[in-house]
Write a protein that holds these residues in place. Structure first.
Motif, short mmCIF file in Angstrom:
data_model
loop_
_atom_site.label_atom_id
_atom_site.label_comp_id
_atom_site.label_asym_id
_atom_site.label_seq_id
_atom_site.Cartn_x
_atom_site.Cartn_y
_atom_site.Cartn_z
N ILE C 98 -12.78 6.44 -7.52
CA ILE C 98 -11.87 5.35 -7.84
C ILE C 98 -11.12 4.89 -6.59
O ILE C 98 -10.26 4.03 -6.66
CB ILE C 98 -10.87 5.76 -8.93
N CYS C 100 -8.99 6.64 -4.68
CA CYS C 100 -7.57 7.04 -4.63
C CYS C 100 -7.16 7.52 -3.26
O CYS C 100 -5.99 7.55 -2.94
CB CYS C 100 -7.28 8.10 -5.68
N ASP C 115 -12.40 2.59 3.10
CA ASP C 115 -11.77 1.28 3.00
C ASP C 115 -11.86 0.86 1.54
O ASP C 115 -12.90 1.05 0.91
CB ASP C 115 -12.51 0.26 3.85
N THR C 116 -10.78 0.31 1.03
CA THR C 116 -10.79 -0.10 -0.36
C THR C 116 -10.42 -1.56 -0.46
O THR C 116 -9.87 -2.14 0.48
CB THR C 116 -9.79 0.73 -1.19
N LYS C 124 -9.75 -1.23 -8.31
CA LYS C 124 -9.82 -0.80 -6.92
C LYS C 124 -11.26 -0.40 -6.64
O LYS C 124 -11.86 0.35 -7.39
CB LYS C 124 -8.90 0.40 -6.70
N GLY D 106 -3.79 7.37 -9.56
CA GLY D 106 -4.75 7.56 -8.47
C GLY D 106 -4.99 6.32 -7.67
O GLY D 106 -5.18 6.39 -6.46
N VAL D 107 -5.01 5.18 -8.34
CA VAL D 107 -5.31 3.95 -7.61
C VAL D 107 -4.11 3.03 -7.49
O VAL D 107 -4.20 1.98 -6.88
CB VAL D 107 -6.47 3.17 -8.26
N ASP D 109 -0.97 1.18 -6.24
CA ASP D 109 -0.55 0.92 -4.87
C ASP D 109 0.75 1.61 -4.49
O ASP D 109 1.10 1.70 -3.33
CB ASP D 109 -0.41 -0.58 -4.63
N VAL D 238 -2.82 -5.52 -2.39
CA VAL D 238 -3.31 -4.81 -3.58
C VAL D 238 -4.59 -4.04 -3.25
O VAL D 238 -5.57 -4.61 -2.77
CB VAL D 238 -3.58 -5.80 -4.72
N TYR D 239 -4.53 -2.75 -3.50
CA TYR D 239 -5.67 -1.85 -3.32
C TYR D 239 -6.20 -1.82 -1.89
O TYR D 239 -7.37 -1.55 -1.65
CB TYR D 239 -6.80 -2.20 -4.29
N GLN D 240 -5.36 -2.14 -0.93
CA GLN D 240 -5.82 -2.10 0.45
C GLN D 240 -5.65 -0.74 1.09
O GLN D 240 -6.47 -0.31 1.86
CB GLN D 240 -5.05 -3.14 1.29
N ASN D 242 -3.42 3.29 0.81
CA ASN D 242 -2.41 4.16 0.24
C ASN D 242 -1.20 4.19 1.15
O ASN D 242 -1.34 4.13 2.37
CB ASN D 242 -2.96 5.57 0.07
N TRP D 244 0.64 6.51 1.99
CA TRP D 244 0.75 7.66 2.90
C TRP D 244 -0.09 7.50 4.16
O TRP D 244 0.07 8.21 5.12
CB TRP D 244 0.41 8.95 2.17
N ASP D 245 -1.05 6.59 4.11
CA ASP D 245 -1.88 6.40 5.29
C ASP D 245 -1.21 5.51 6.32
O ASP D 245 -1.64 5.44 7.46
CB ASP D 245 -3.20 5.73 4.90
N LYS D 267 -2.05 0.74 10.20
CA LYS D 267 -3.17 1.65 9.95
C LYS D 267 -4.40 1.02 10.60
O LYS D 267 -4.43 -0.20 10.78
CB LYS D 267 -3.37 1.76 8.44
N THR D 269 -7.78 -0.87 11.12
CA THR D 269 -8.25 -2.00 10.34
C THR D 269 -9.31 -1.59 9.32
O THR D 269 -9.22 -1.94 8.15
CB THR D 269 -8.84 -3.07 11.27
N SER D 270 -10.30 -0.87 9.79
CA SER D 270 -11.34 -0.43 8.86
C SER D 270 -12.02 0.78 9.48
O SER D 270 -11.63 1.24 10.54
CB SER D 270 -12.35 -1.55 8.62
N ILE D 271 -13.04 1.25 8.80
CA ILE D 271 -13.74 2.42 9.32
C ILE D 271 -14.39 2.09 10.66
O ILE D 271 -14.38 2.89 11.59
CB ILE D 271 -14.79 2.88 8.30
N THR D 272 -14.94 0.91 10.75
CA THR D 272 -15.65 0.58 11.99
C THR D 272 -14.70 0.06 13.06
O THR D 272 -14.92 0.28 14.23
CB THR D 272 -16.72 -0.48 11.72
N ARG D 274 -11.27 0.48 14.64
CA ARG D 274 -10.15 1.43 14.61
C ARG D 274 -8.89 0.87 15.25
O ARG D 274 -7.92 1.61 15.45
CB ARG D 274 -10.52 2.75 15.29
#
Lengths: 335, 187, 207, 826
Positions: C98, C100, C115-116, C124, D106-107, D109, D238-240, D242, D244-245, D267, D269-272, D274
């Motif tokens: 999901i 999380c 990435d979400t 999500k 869990g999801v 925001d 929204v959903y971008q 957490n 804590w990150d 944070k 930008t994305s996995i690829t 950084r």
């Protein structure tokens, strides 16, 4: 039959080729035996049951880059392994290996040539073999000194100490049988014990036999006396910087020496060969094989000793025992 | 004919190797060439049919004495050339030349006298080793026994000297075999 | 308190104590006796016999321990922590993750990244998910923390690669949709305990 | 709160047996918070009025159960925060909140920053006793930035409260939803407060107050900040990620002179990719309220920058031949100091039309009043003022902090307000019932100040000529009028939401005929008010008022008679017991005004720093040499609260900085922030190194960010003021240089969440009359703009924005904010 120079040459070639092959094959046998004793399979993948492992190893050793360390004395570094291999094979020249035979006459050129069992039948054969094995210490010694590596130096030092010390024991231990036989020739030893199993010198000289075996282990640098290149202590000792075929030559030498020691033990103490027939030769093959196997077996079973224990054993136990053994033998002969 | 070839070959090699021994500045070369020359000298014995002496030459000089030399040489850096401190070349040449001359004279004298013959002829049917034995236990009995006793004394002395404090641990006053260090159970 | 403990400046040895490990022979006679005893006691030959026995067993009783690894494999425990698997929902086939981010957070070697985004169904959605297996220490925290039992440790332990760091994408770890029926429920780290139902507090939700 | 809070009138109260000091008239909850005592409360916001929605702050005060957010402290009050009954109530309330609350933690925001979660755990809710059918509530987007998930909403009404009490937009309110009826049996079985809370909760949801699905507000996003659960979120966030990150970088809002505290949350930008990216902006919402630009205009960093040696060398050459450096107020104090150093060492002119007028005005004010800076700040106004006057500022657009303060005074301090501005505004009157709006003529600002003098000045102190001038506007006549008389009647009414009877005050108006002598104040009429009604209204406004504040805006600095106005302001301060605050026109206008000696005009080869010039240094990424934007550099800014505030770099910057140029040109310290301690102490700065600056708030809301600039006060005589010069009045079509609410400069325009266009803003009627596009013709040029209707504007004056420096609007307007123009349809 008369020994001709061509026969000797053929014999020499046979010894070189066959013993080299056996020495190589010995590595396979060793790995297999050790594996079985540890309930492993050992080499399995090259050829059936890994029989061609030696070929794979050979290809690897021959094709591996020959590295000479920058600060090493290149010339000495390069000839050191040759010394080991050469002395090992020279020693074999005075040892009876394989039966004598005459090349069948239908073969052109060489037909009718007699090939002796001993390439050079010296009348002081035993001493010669001991002498050549003594000269063989130059291989590890020079290798260790020339490679500009501290582990190598330690290995070289251990070579000098260990080989010198155990040479004394070897010589003294074999002196008692020599006294009994009254000759230094292997042929005479064989003749002395020709009467069957009851005549074997091992019954008359058990102490000498044991001493010789122990010293043989040390002279061939086998566990439990493999201090020259004991990995846990000195990385690889004198062989630390070696790779490829130069490294391989040390081990061809080592296995050739193992065969030499096995032959001497078989001929001197276990009755030798029956010169008359092929069966005798099979018999001595079995004896030699047993000694070879014993060396592997011991390697699997026993821990190696410390250098100080090695010296202690040599000078304070084995050598006095050998001297005492000679004195007793002399007394018995006198009486 | 073979003996001739072998003799000249061995001679040339022996002289060459001894030259290297003297001339080389590198310990390793000197040592190696010396040992090789010793081996070649044993070759002369074999040519002469004195197999026993040949082997003894091998065992004693090559196997034992040379190894001791080399053991001593391990205290030097074998990979480095040695710089000689030679202050007076003329003197060295003079002394070297004189001793060479003396040696030549000594060895050449019997040739001049052409009266060389064996004092102890080879016994028919007896081996090389037996011949040596006969000589040793007849004419040279006393020197042989003296040498034997001397060697025995040397050997015993050596063992005693080396073994004197073998059991004494240099690092601990307790015997090293006696103890095992175990972590104290802290409660 | 005395100062004795400070007077021993041989730091590190204070916590050790000597234990008696038998006696070494005192005097030449005793030593000689020991040598003789050891020589004739046959300890060495016991050693020889042991190895020989092993060899005989190995050769003739077929008591060989070798597993010819790439050809034969040992069964692994369900709790074994190998390369991760991403599970799907058994009913719908949709992946369970999901997004999380708890696995990303708890990962002690910091090798998980995701990435979400907000997808068209207002849910999500994980748009990208990677695990850097060059860094992963397979501690199992991610599987343990996952509230959906979506990321689990699978049985694929052959993860050697020619590169220092092998990355794995979400799709590589996800159960293929056509193999959904083969998906094994996970019973290793973080899985629901067998008595989970008993531990749940019932709420009065009749609706 | 009407009393002045000083250390002297602190009272002592006891909470759970421990004695604390509290301010007189403060709510118990605030007193507890200020003293680090924890009382659970979900719906209460420190700077807003109590909502009484959650009822969880129930405490026992002197033996009676009261709501801590709504009960004021008294001397010697003994407060007990938890009794058995209170705990039962609280637990029941939390259980009710958890009924049907989606378990999407869990999801969500909120990702663990959720107050519902915290209180559920705090009150150890581990089982649920209540149930009710759930209703489907659809997720909606209220505006371009607001995302609302009613499923997650617990209707604590914090968002509506903050929108009404702080922001003033009142754009959202509670609305009905078709929730299921509570089971009647609960009324008896449940604790009373929990039941009434649930009753309300079950019926309500939050919705835009204008009845449509979309809010019509300033999109400040403060409702997002205060939402305790994940119900309100920024659409972009929204959903971008957490929470804590995200790494929080404390900073200062760069776009307006509020200098609001913010955190850039960054944070990779994305996995690829950084490189770090700003995901959102958050604030300490208990102490600070942000405007839309601060919250949403965060991605204005200069991403194209690299160390381009050729450009750098060209810049050095340009500086060597430059005669003028033109720049604006979007720079840090350190950079301003560097520019000033350049002026001193290289003799360049510093040209900054935005700040120059402000600086001049400040100088006039200082000369007239003896105060080096204005005397109050928005925070202080909110804390104690109960009467605010705004002159010369388009409150909605110029300074959010002023707007919030103006509104907050009305809502929280039961205050009153006077708003003088030529452009009519429909929002201001909604701030409070006692807000009077004067839509005066352009040029009558002086009269507004004279009116203030008339209304508030101590007549003894006023100079005779001023008194005469004021009296000259007054006429006296006798009239019979009908007067409204307001009576207050109390009656008991059943409250529908809670199902309880409550006492409600009702105002009943009666009409009475009266014959009175009326003094008509001509000033009021002149300023566009109704003099006949004003007196009565003013009397009402003045009831129980003690602290007066006046906000001055940008219009005055650009006024032709700015000097006279400055003197009048000084006179007001001297005679009226009134605090004054001035809005610095742009971000760091105050810092620039204090540090730089600005020149009147530019000449010769010009270097533009974020402005037009022959050589452009630009943080926008479009200049000849790249510079770091304000979210890419460390430094300090001065704000309206007269504070020097440290800000930190949120995102990476790879190019050259001004300091690098300085090193080559005249020599400079290693880092830009090394200049911080070198700021001129004679202008109120302190020699404190950047790294020693503090950056925090105390629990009671006191601001410890940076330091307050030292201000001096010299006794001076009353200034000589001139009469209002009627000739300055503008007639005809008038354009007003004014930006839309969230747009301040090129940087806000660059941000992807800011949508306000560069267009002509006009009232709805005017916009209809003008059509889609017009050319605005000035004396010295023209500009073609789209026409946009702003329904909050009234009157004929049109607003022309200036946030795009490249459009040269400043030059078109010349030295003024108002200009007579011709509007030509295109």
């Amino acid at each position: 039959m008369e020994v001709t120079w061509i026969g000797v040459l053929i014999k020499a070639i046979i010894i070189l080729a066959v013993i080299s092959a056996i020495a190589g094959f010995g590595t396979y046998i060793e790995r297999k035996v050790l594996a079985f004793m540890q309930r492993r399979l050992g080499p399995m993948h090259v050829g059936p049951y890994g029989l061609l492992q030696i070929a794979a190893d050979g290809i690897k050793l021959f094709t591996k880059e020959d590295i000479v360390p920058q600060n090493a004395n290149a010339f000495i570094f390069k000839i050191a392994p040759v010394i080991t291999a050469a002395t090992a094979f020279i020693a074999l020249s005075a040892v009876p290996v394989f039966p004598d035979f005459t090349i069948p006459s239908w073969i052109p050129v060489l037909g009718g040539t007699f090939v002796p069992s001993i390439a050079s039948d010296l009348n002081i054969g035993v001493l010669f073999v001991l002498g050549m094995m003594a000269a063989g210490l130059y291989g590890p010694l020079l290798a260790g000194m020339s490679q500009a590596n501290k582990w190598g130096i330690i290995g070289a030092a251990r070579t000098a100490v260990q080989f010198l010390s155990y040479e004394v024991v070897t010589g003294l231990s074999i002196l008692a049988p020599i006294m009994l036989v009254g000759s230094l020739s292997f042929v005479d030893f064989n003749a002395y014990q020709a009467g069957g199993i009851g005549d074997w010198l091992v019954w008359k000289q058990p102490v000498a036999f044991v001493l010789f075996l122990i010293a043989g282990f040390a002279e061939t640098n086998r566990t439990p006396f493999d201090l020259l290149e004991h990995e846990a202590e000195v990385v690889s000792g004198y062989a630390t910087e070696y790779s490829g075929m130069r490294w391989g030559m040390f081990f061809i030498g080592e296995y050739a020496n193992m065969i030499t020691v096995s032959v001497i033990a078989a001929v001197v103490f276990l009755g030798g060969y029956d010169a008359a027939g092929t069966l005798g030769w099979l018999f001595i093959m079995a004896k030699i094989a047993f000694f070879f196997f014993l060396m592997l077996w011991v390697r699997a079973a026993w821990p190696h000793v410390r250098p100080d224990q090695l010296m202690w054993l040599c000078w304070k136990v084995l050598m006095p025992l050998a001297v005492v053994n000679i004195v007793i033998t002399a007394l018995v002969m006198m009486v | 004919m073979y003996e001739m070839i072998a003799f000249y070959l061995f001679s040339a090699l022996t002289i060459g190797l001894f030259m290297v021994t003297v001339m080389s500045k590198n310990v390793l070369y000197a040592m190696t060439s010396l040992a090789s020359a010793m081996v070649l000298i044993s070759g002369f014995f074999f040519i002469l049919g004195a197999d026993f002496l040949g082997v003894v030459q091998l065992i004693v000089y090559v196997g034992a004495i040379m190894a001791l030399y080399s053991f001593a040489m391990m205290f030097f850096d074998a990979t480095r050339d040695i710089k000689e401190k030679n202050t007076n070349n003329a003197l060295v040449f003079l002394l070297g030349g004189l001793s060479a001359l003396v040696l030549v004279l000594i060895f050449a004298a019997p040739i001049h006298s052409d009266a060389i013959h064996a004092l102890y002829p080879i016994h028919e049917g007896a081996g090389n080793a037996q011949d040596v034995g006969i000589v040793l236990f007849t004419k040279y009995l006393v020197p042989f026994e003296v040498a034997a006793v001397m060697l025995l004394v040397a050997m015993i002395a050596g063992i005693i000297l080396a073994g004197k404090k073998m059991d004494h641990s240099l690092t601990k006053d307790l015997d090293a075999d006696d103890e095992i260090l175990v972590v104290k159970d802290r409660k | 308190m005395g100062l004795e403990q400070f007077k021993n400046r041989n730091v590190g040895t204070q916590n050790y104590t000597m234990v008696d490990a038998g006696h070494s022979p005192q005097g030449a006679m005793c030593q000689f006796k020991q040598v003789v005893k050891r020589t004739f006691k046959g300890e060495l030959f016991v050693g020889l016999w042991v190895t020989m026995r092993s060899m005989i067993k190995a050769l003739f009783a077929n008591d060989m321990h070798t597993v010819k690894y790439p050809l034969e494999k040992l069964p692994i425990s369900p709790r074994y922590r190998a390369i991760h698997d991403m599970l799907r929902l058994l009913e719908s086939g949709h992946y369970r993750c999901i997004g999380c981010g708890l696995c990303e957070k708890i990962c002690i070697s910091n090798c998980i990244a995701m990435d979400t985004r907000y997808d068209e169904n207002q849910r999500k959605e994980v748009s990208e998910y990677t695990i850097n297996f060059g860094r992963c220490i397979f501690c199992g925290y991610c599987a343990e923390v996952c509230p959906e039992l979506a990321i689990v440790h699978g049985p694929r332990y052959e993860n050697a690669s020619q590169q220092r760091a092998g990355f794995s994408l979400f799709e590589d770890m996800l159960t293929p949709i056509d193999k959904l029926n083969l998906q094994q429920e996970y019973d290793g780290f973080g899985a629901v305990s067998p008595n989970a139902d008993e531990n749940i507090k019932q709420t009065p939700l009749a609706y | 709160m009407s009393e002045v809070q000083t250390v002297d009138n602190m009272i002592s109260i006891t909470i759970d047996g421990i004695e604390y000091k509290a301010k007189e008239g403060e709510y118990i909850l605030n007193a507890a918070r200020a003293n680090d005592v924890f009382i659970p409360a979900i719906c209460y916001l420190t700077r807003c009025s109590p909502t009484l929605a959650c009822r969880i702050c129930l405490v026992e005060a002197d033996g009676k159960q009261v709501y801590a957010c709504n009960a004021k402290v008294k001397e010697g009050m003994e407060v007990v925060t938890s009794t058995e009954n209170i705990l039962t109530e609280r637990r029941a309330i939390m259980e009710v909140y958890d009924v049907n609350h989606p378990l999407q933690c869990g999801v969500c925001d909120k990702s663990g920053e959720c107050e519902l979660q915290n209180y559920t755990l705090e009150l150890a809710v581990d089982s649920q006793s209540y149930m009710i059918p759930d209703t489907k509530r659809e997720t909606t987007n209220w505006s371009s930035v607001l995302h609302y998930d009613p499923g997650l909403c617990i209707v604590c009404e914090r968002c509506t409260t903050v929108c009404k009490d702080m922001i003033g937009d009142a754009a959202i309110t509670t609305a009905k939803r078709g929730g299921a009826e509570l089971d009647k049996s609960y009324k008896e079985s449940m604790p009373k407060d929990a039941y009434s809370m649930w009753n309300k909760l079950q019926k309500s949801v939050i919705a835009p107050s204008n009845g449509t699905g979309e809010t019509n507000c300033s999109d400040c996003g403060e409702c997002i900040a205060v939402c305790p659960v994940g119900a309100l979120a920024s659409r972009d966030f929204v959903y971008q990620s957490n929470a804590w990150d995200l790494k929080r970088v404390p900073a200062v809002a760069a776009h307006s002179s509020d200098g609001a505290q913010i955190y850039y949350e960054v944070k990779p930008t994305s996995i690829t990719d950084r490189t770090e990216k700003i995901y959102r902006v958050t604030n300490e919402w208990n102490y600070v309220s942000l405007d839309g630009s601060a919250r949403f205009a965060y991605d204005f960093q200069n991403t194209t920058a690299s160390k381009d040696k050729a450009a750098f060398d060209a810049a050095i050459e340009a500086f060597k031949k430059a005669e003028t450096i033109r720049f604006n107020a979007m720079i840090t104090n350190e950079e301003a100091m560097m520019l000033q150093t350049l002026k001193e060492k290289m003799g360049v002119k510093l040209y900054n039309p935005e700040v120059k007028a402000f600086q001049t005005f400040l100088n006039h004010y200082e000369a007239a009043s003896g105060n080096s800076l204005w005397t109050t700040d928005p925070d202080a106004i909110m804390k104690k003022s109960d009467f605010v006057i705004s002159i010369g500022a388009a409150l909605r657009n110029d300074s959010p902090a002023m707007k919030y303060a103006f509104n907050n005074v009305q809502k929280l301090n039961k205050g009153a307000g006077l708003y003088f501005h030529p452009v009519g505004d429909t929002l201001i009157p909604t701030f409070g019932k006692t807000v009077e709006v004067f839509t005066h003529k352009v040029g009558h600002e002086e009269l507004a100040l004279y009116l203030v003098l008339d209304l508030f000045a101590d007549k003894e102190k006023l100079p005779e000529d001023v008194k005469e001038y004021i009296d000259s506007f007054k006429k006296t006549e006798t009239k019979t009028i009908k007067e409204k008389e307001v009576k207050t009647v109390k009656e008991m009414v059943l409250n529908e939401e809670t199902g309880e009877e409550e006492e409600v005050s009702k105002k009943v108006t009666e009409m009475v005929d009266k014959e009175i002598t009326v003094t008509t104040n001509g000033l009021v009429d002149l300023l566009g008010g109704d003099a006949s009604k004003f007196d009565a209204a003013f009397e009402k406004m003045m009831k129980k008022k003690e602290h007066f504040s006046m906000m001055l805006g940008e219009d005055l600095y650009y006024h032709e008679k700015a000097e006279n106005i400055a003197k009048l302001v000084a006179l007001v301060e001297a005679t009226c017991d009134m605090d004054v605050v001035m809005t610095p026109p742009k971000s760091n206008a105050l810092g620039v005004a204090l540090i730089c000696d600005l020149d009147d005009a530019q000449s010769g080869y010009t270097i533009g720093y974020n402005e037009n010039g022959d050589f452009r240094l630009s943080a926008l990424g479009d200049g000849d040499l790249d510079m770091p934007a304000l979210n890419q550099q460390e430094g300090t800014l001065c704000n309206i609260g007269k504070r020097l505030l440290p800000t930190n770099a949120a995102v990476e910057y790879n190019g050259y900085e001004l300091n690098d140029l300085m090193k080559v040109l005249v020599g400079a310290p290693e880092l830009t922030i090394d200049w911080t301690a070198m700021l001129p102490t004679d202008r109120g700065f302190k020699a404190i190194a950047f790294d020693d600056l503090t950056n925090s708030f105390d629990n009671d809301g006191s601001d410890n960010r940076g330091y307050r600039l030292e201000t001096s006060n010299v006794e001076t005589d009353l200034p000589e003021v001139e009469k209002c010069d009627e000739s300055a009045l503008l007639e005809g079509e008038i354009a007003y240089r004014c930006n839309p609410a969230r747009q301040f400069n090129d940087f806000t325009d660059k941000s992807h969440e800011i949508f306000e266009a560069f267009a002509l803003y006009a009232s709805t009627e005017k916009a209809e009359a003008l059509g889609n596009k017009v050319e605005v013709v000035f004396d010295n040029g023209s500009i073609t703009l789209d026409v946009l209707a702003d329904e909050k504007i009234t009157g004929d004056i049109v607003k022309v924005p200036d946030f795009k420096a490249a459009k040269g609007v400043y030059d078109l307007f010349g030295g003024s904010r108002y200009k007579t123009v011709t509007l030509r349809k295109v």
